[in-house]
Design an enzyme around this catalytic site. Structure first.
Site, PDB file in Angstrom:
ATOM      1  N   LYS A 252       0.850  -1.202   0.000  1.00 27.25           N
ATOM      2  CA  LYS A 252       0.000   0.000   0.000  1.00 27.25           C
ATOM      3  C   LYS A 252       0.880   1.244   0.000  1.00 27.25           C
ATOM      4  O   LYS A 252       1.677   1.451   0.915  1.00 27.25           O
ATOM      5  CB  LYS A 252      -0.909  -0.012   1.235  1.00 27.25           C
ATOM      6  CG  LYS A 252      -1.673   1.299   1.469  1.00 27.25           C
ATOM      7  CD  LYS A 252      -2.620   1.209   2.670  1.00 27.25           C
ATOM      8  CE  LYS A 252      -3.232   2.570   3.006  1.00 27.25           C
ATOM      9  NZ  LYS A 252      -4.143   2.519   4.161  1.00 27.25           N
ATOM     10  N   ASP A 257      -2.483  10.112   3.763  1.00 26.01           N
ATOM     11  CA  ASP A 257      -3.895   9.729   3.881  1.00 26.01           C
ATOM     12  C   ASP A 257      -4.622  10.726   4.769  1.00 26.01           C
ATOM     13  O   ASP A 257      -4.584  10.635   5.992  1.00 26.01           O
ATOM     14  CB  ASP A 257      -3.993   8.312   4.470  1.00 26.01           C
ATOM     15  CG  ASP A 257      -5.441   7.858   4.616  1.00 26.01           C
ATOM     16  OD1 ASP A 257      -6.338   8.537   4.068  1.00 26.01           O
ATOM     17  OD2 ASP A 257      -5.672   6.819   5.277  1.00 26.01           O
ATOM     18  N   LYS A 264     -10.227  12.747   8.011  1.00 22.67           N
ATOM     19  CA  LYS A 264      -9.808  12.317   9.342  1.00 22.67           C
ATOM     20  C   LYS A 264      -9.779  13.509  10.299  1.00 22.67           C
ATOM     21  O   LYS A 264      -9.608  14.643   9.863  1.00 22.67           O
ATOM     22  CB  LYS A 264      -8.378  11.752   9.269  1.00 22.67           C
ATOM     23  CG  LYS A 264      -8.260  10.390   8.657  1.00 22.67           C
ATOM     24  CD  LYS A 264      -6.806   9.931   8.669  1.00 22.67           C
ATOM     25  CE  LYS A 264      -6.643   8.573   8.021  1.00 22.67           C
ATOM     26  NZ  LYS A 264      -7.353   7.482   8.710  1.00 22.67           N
ATOM     27  N   ASP A 275       1.672   6.236   5.624  1.00 22.20           N
ATOM     28  CA  ASP A 275       0.688   5.294   5.096  1.00 22.20           C
ATOM     29  C   ASP A 275       1.180   4.612   3.812  1.00 22.20           C
ATOM     30  O   ASP A 275       0.437   3.878   3.170  1.00 22.20           O
ATOM     31  CB  ASP A 275      -0.650   6.022   4.864  1.00 22.20           C
ATOM     32  CG  ASP A 275      -1.868   5.128   5.023  1.00 22.20           C
ATOM     33  OD1 ASP A 275      -1.740   4.071   5.678  1.00 22.20           O
ATOM     34  OD2 ASP A 275      -2.936   5.480   4.488  1.00 22.20           O
ATOM     35  N   ASP A 334     -12.109   7.101   3.403  1.00 23.28           N
ATOM     36  CA  ASP A 334     -10.934   6.840   4.251  1.00 23.28           C
ATOM     37  C   ASP A 334     -10.549   5.353   4.259  1.00 23.28           C
ATOM     38  O   ASP A 334      -9.493   4.984   4.763  1.00 23.28           O
ATOM     39  CB  ASP A 334     -11.214   7.326   5.673  1.00 23.28           C
ATOM     40  CG  ASP A 334      -9.942   7.459   6.499  1.00 23.28           C
ATOM     41  OD1 ASP A 334      -8.842   7.412   5.896  1.00 23.28           O
ATOM     42  OD2 ASP A 334     -10.057   7.615   7.733  1.00 23.28           O
ATOM     43  N   GLU A 336      -9.320   3.705   1.900  1.00 20.65           N
ATOM     44  CA  GLU A 336      -8.749   3.797   0.562  1.00 20.65           C
ATOM     45  C   GLU A 336      -7.691   2.728   0.289  1.00 20.65           C
ATOM     46  O   GLU A 336      -7.433   2.394  -0.862  1.00 20.65           O
ATOM     47  CB  GLU A 336      -8.139   5.192   0.350  1.00 20.65           C
ATOM     48  CG  GLU A 336      -6.711   5.391   0.886  1.00 20.65           C
ATOM     49  CD  GLU A 336      -6.572   5.226   2.398  1.00 20.65           C
ATOM     50  OE1 GLU A 336      -7.596   5.346   3.102  1.00 20.65           O
ATOM     51  OE2 GLU A 336      -5.456   4.973   2.874  1.00 20.65           O
ATOM     52  N   ARG A 338      -7.608  -0.505   0.751  1.00 19.62           N
ATOM     53  CA  ARG A 338      -8.120  -1.709   0.074  1.00 19.62           C
ATOM     54  C   ARG A 338      -8.434  -1.418  -1.390  1.00 19.62           C
ATOM     55  O   ARG A 338      -8.367  -2.309  -2.230  1.00 19.62           O
ATOM     56  CB  ARG A 338      -9.333  -2.243   0.852  1.00 19.62           C
ATOM     57  CG  ARG A 338     -10.488  -1.299   0.940  1.00 19.62           C
ATOM     58  CD  ARG A 338     -11.444  -1.645   2.088  1.00 19.62           C
ATOM     59  NE  ARG A 338     -10.942  -1.191   3.389  1.00 19.62           N
ATOM     60  CZ  ARG A 338     -11.558  -1.396   4.551  1.00 19.62           C
ATOM     61  NH1 ARG A 338     -12.691  -2.081   4.592  1.00 19.62           N
ATOM     62  NH2 ARG A 338     -11.031  -0.947   5.660  1.00 19.62           N
TER      63      ARG A 338
HETATM   64  N1  BES Z   1      -4.339   4.349   6.907  1.00 19.25           N
HETATM   65  C1  BES Z   1      -5.513   4.095   7.645  1.00 19.25           C
HETATM   66  C2  BES Z   1      -5.303   3.071   8.768  1.00 19.25           C
HETATM   67  C3  BES Z   1      -4.379   3.478   9.875  1.00 19.25           C
HETATM   68  C4  BES Z   1      -4.886   4.046  11.011  1.00 19.25           C
HETATM   69  C5  BES Z   1      -3.024   3.247   9.794  1.00 19.25           C
HETATM   70  C6  BES Z   1      -4.041   4.399  12.057  1.00 19.25           C
HETATM   71  C7  BES Z   1      -2.163   3.578  10.834  1.00 19.25           C
HETATM   72  C8  BES Z   1      -2.687   4.162  11.961  1.00 19.25           C
HETATM   73  C9  BES Z   1      -6.613   3.569   6.729  1.00 19.25           C
HETATM   74  O1  BES Z   1      -6.598   4.073   5.443  1.00 19.25           O
HETATM   75  C10 BES Z   1      -7.919   3.961   7.332  1.00 19.25           C
HETATM   76  O2  BES Z   1      -8.176   5.119   7.398  1.00 19.25           O
HETATM   77  N2  BES Z   1      -8.720   2.974   7.744  1.00 19.25           N
HETATM   78  C11 BES Z   1      -9.984   3.213   8.328  1.00 19.25           C
HETATM   79  C12 BES Z   1     -10.958   2.250   7.713  1.00 19.25           C
HETATM   80  C13 BES Z   1     -12.398   2.559   8.018  1.00 19.25           C
HETATM   81  C14 BES Z   1     -12.796   3.885   7.419  1.00 19.25           C
HETATM   82  C15 BES Z   1     -13.272   1.442   7.458  1.00 19.25           C
HETATM   83  C16 BES Z   1      -9.845   2.988   9.838  1.00 19.25           C
HETATM   84  O3  BES Z   1      -9.101   2.103  10.257  1.00 19.25           O
HETATM   85  O4  BES Z   1     -10.470   3.742  10.573  1.00 19.25           O
HETATM   86 ZN    ZN Z   2      -4.750   4.674   4.729  1.00 23.25          ZN
HETATM   87 MN    MN Z   3      -7.641   5.898   5.255  1.00 27.84          MN
END
Ligand code: BES
Ligand code: ZN
Ligand code: MN
Length: 485
Positions: A252, A257, A264, A275, A334, A336, A338
């Site tokens: 990834k 992000d 966020k 990220d 968010d 993104e 996947r």
């Molecule tokens: N990059 C984030 C996940 C992340 C969070 C990595 C904290 C490192 C530290 C990912 O893109 C994300 O935002 N995931 C969301 C998914 C949700 C919206 C289904 C999450 O984990 O909140």
């Molecule tokens: Zn992310």
């Molecule tokens: Mn995200």
């Protein structure tokens, strides 16, 4: 920095000797006689202190002995050997020592694993995150130039593996540590090209137009809200010749992000410069494989883009067709990671990859479930997941297998398209894995490493300063060696 192995009796002119001190206080054989008596007395006084320095003489030369607490002898493992080497090197930070000899204890783990772990540990301690301090003295590293392993036997290959793996982990850390304005997708692609050139492997970078032609609309949907052009990095290592790939690494590569329109909160958003750690891990790992040259074909794919809420950004509810042909409903912009990964996974399979490992800072949920210690491991079939887990453990990464069954696959079905990228908070890490699963064809062996909890440490550790950790790199290198013919 040069590494070599020697017998204790062969070394002279050393600035520092590092000695592990186990709970039984038995010192290694071959300690120079002049220093043995003092060290023995000190060992008694060290007690549970982790590190102790004794100034002494090694024959003609003044020097130091660093005693490092190594814990219980019975529990000795490569991870201890690594931490021991790192701790010793860190203690040399402000010294002028240039030559160091390690009593690399091999009892119970064998000389090869002891040598490799020690070399890795030295590398891990030779990386610092302060790359943007303006005063050069604040960016200084220890001055070490020769490291001698006091091991009796031929460990040249193990030393090479330790050096290559240690450098690869540091490369991944360096890339992840850079701020997003100095590590855009274009800059990341340039770094990948340079790594490929140095390792003597192929590198190709696909721009937006080429990705469009391939039908990667899931990946490209994430790039819509940014002024930075997306880049799909592809690196190829052909160590056995012939067609197809025995192994694919997909990382990834979100260089920042923000969450996109599903923005966020401000707190800790800066952390999202990292990220792209999955992408950093896969390009560093395949370059390392190129240096070690096992007989295997490996391809690495890193879909890179920013995720920003510009005027062209994806809106929650938008639908896109992925390269696989499956349609995706973007409920939360968010989620993104996947979206970029499924097109990377499909690309890998079109290139003829039989096994696919993806590495991603995918979900906050995995950090909730496993904390900052274990990387979440998913995939199919179970036998393959077990091989990855075991290989990763041996290599020095900590992976924990998570479930992935049809109930979770059902949960990511969309009301209006094939799959949805957001299906509720509960079981979030597993649902993210279930989404990726939709791009994995039958007959492909697949593992997914969710490193969102392990990519970054908020505190110093024995193996690493606080900051980027370079997770999964050693697992990927070890898998390439394991599946070599
Ligand atoms: N990059 C984030 C996940 C992340 C969070 C990595 C904290 C490192 C530290 C990912 O893109 C994300 O935002 N995931 C969301 C998914 C949700 C919206 C289904 C999450 O984990 O909140
Ligand atoms: Zn992310
Ligand atoms: Mn995200």
């Amino acid at each position: 920095m040069k590494f070599r192995a020697a017998r204790p009796s062969e070394v002279s002119g050393i600035d520092v000797i590092v000695v592990p001190l186990f709970d039984d206080k038995v010192l290694p054989k071959g300690l120079p006689r002049a220093t043995r008596a003092i060290v023995e007395r000190m060992a008694d006084e060290v007690g549970s202190a982790r590190l102790y320095t004794v100034h002494t003489h090694f024959g003609e030369k003044a020097g130091r002995v660093v005693l490092v607490g190594a814990g219980k002898r019975k529990e000795y493992e490569p991870v201890r050997a690594r931490g021991f080497a790192s701790a010793a090197v860190k203690s040399l930070w402000c010294s002028n020592a240039r030559t160091v000899a390690f009593f690399a204890e091999s009892e119970g783990i064998g000389i090869e694993r002891a040598a490799q772990a020690t070399v890795e540990g030295v590398h891990f301690a030779m990386w610092r995150p302060e790359t943007h301090r303006s005063r050069p003295e604040e960016r200084r590293l220890p001055k070490l130039d020769t490291v001698t392993l006091l091991i009796d036997g031929d460990v040249r290959r193990a030393i090479t593996r330790g050096e290559v793996a240690g450098r690869a982990v540091n490369t991944a850390r360096r890339l992840a540590n850079e701020p997003a304005n100095k590590m855009t997708p274009t800059m990341f692609a340039a770094e990948a090209r340079e790594l490929a050139r140095a390792a003597g492997i192929e590198c190709e970078v696909l721009d937006r137009k080429k990705c469009e032609a391939l039908g990667m609309h899931s990946f490209l949907s994430v790039a819509q809200g940014s002024h930075q052009p997306p880049q799909l990095v592809v690196m190829r290592y052909k160590g056995r010749g012939g067609k197809g790939y025995d192994l694919a690494f997909v990382g990834k590569g979100i260089t920042f992000d923000s969450g996109g329109i599903s923005l966020k909160p401000a707190l800790d958003m800066h952390q999202m410069k990292a990220d792209m750690t999955g992408a950093a891990s896969v390009v560093a790992a395949i370059a390392a494989v190129g240096e070690l040259r096992p007989r295997i074909n490996v391809i690495a794919i890193a879909p890179c883009t920013e995720n920003l809420p510009g005027g062209g950004a994806t809106k929650p509810g938008d639908v896109f067709t992925s390269m696989s042909g499956k349609t995706v409903e973007v409920i939360n912009t968010d989620a993104e990671g996947r979206l970029v990964l499924i097109d990377g996974i499909t690309f890998a399979q079109r290139e003829g990859a039989k096994r696919v490992i993806d590495v991603a800072t995918l979900t906050g949920a995995i950090a909730v479930a496993l904390g900052p210690v274990f990387t979440g491991l998913f995939g199919r079939p179970d036998e393959f997941v077990e091989v990855v887990r075991h290989t990763g453990k041996e290599a020095g990464d900590r992976l924990w297998a998570m479930p992935l069954t049809d109930e979770y696959r059902d949960a990511v079905r969309s009301d209006i398209a094939d799959i949805t990228n957001s299906a509720g908070r509960d079981g979030g890490a597993i649902k993210a894995a279930a989404f990726l699963d939709a791009a994995v064809e039958s007959g492909t062996e697949w593992a997914h490493l969710d490193i969102a909890g392990t990519d970054w440490s908020d505190k110093d550790r024995s193996e690493s300063p606080k900051g980027p950790q370079g997770p999964a790199v050693r697992t990927l290198i070890a898998l390439a060696e394991r599946f070599a013919v």
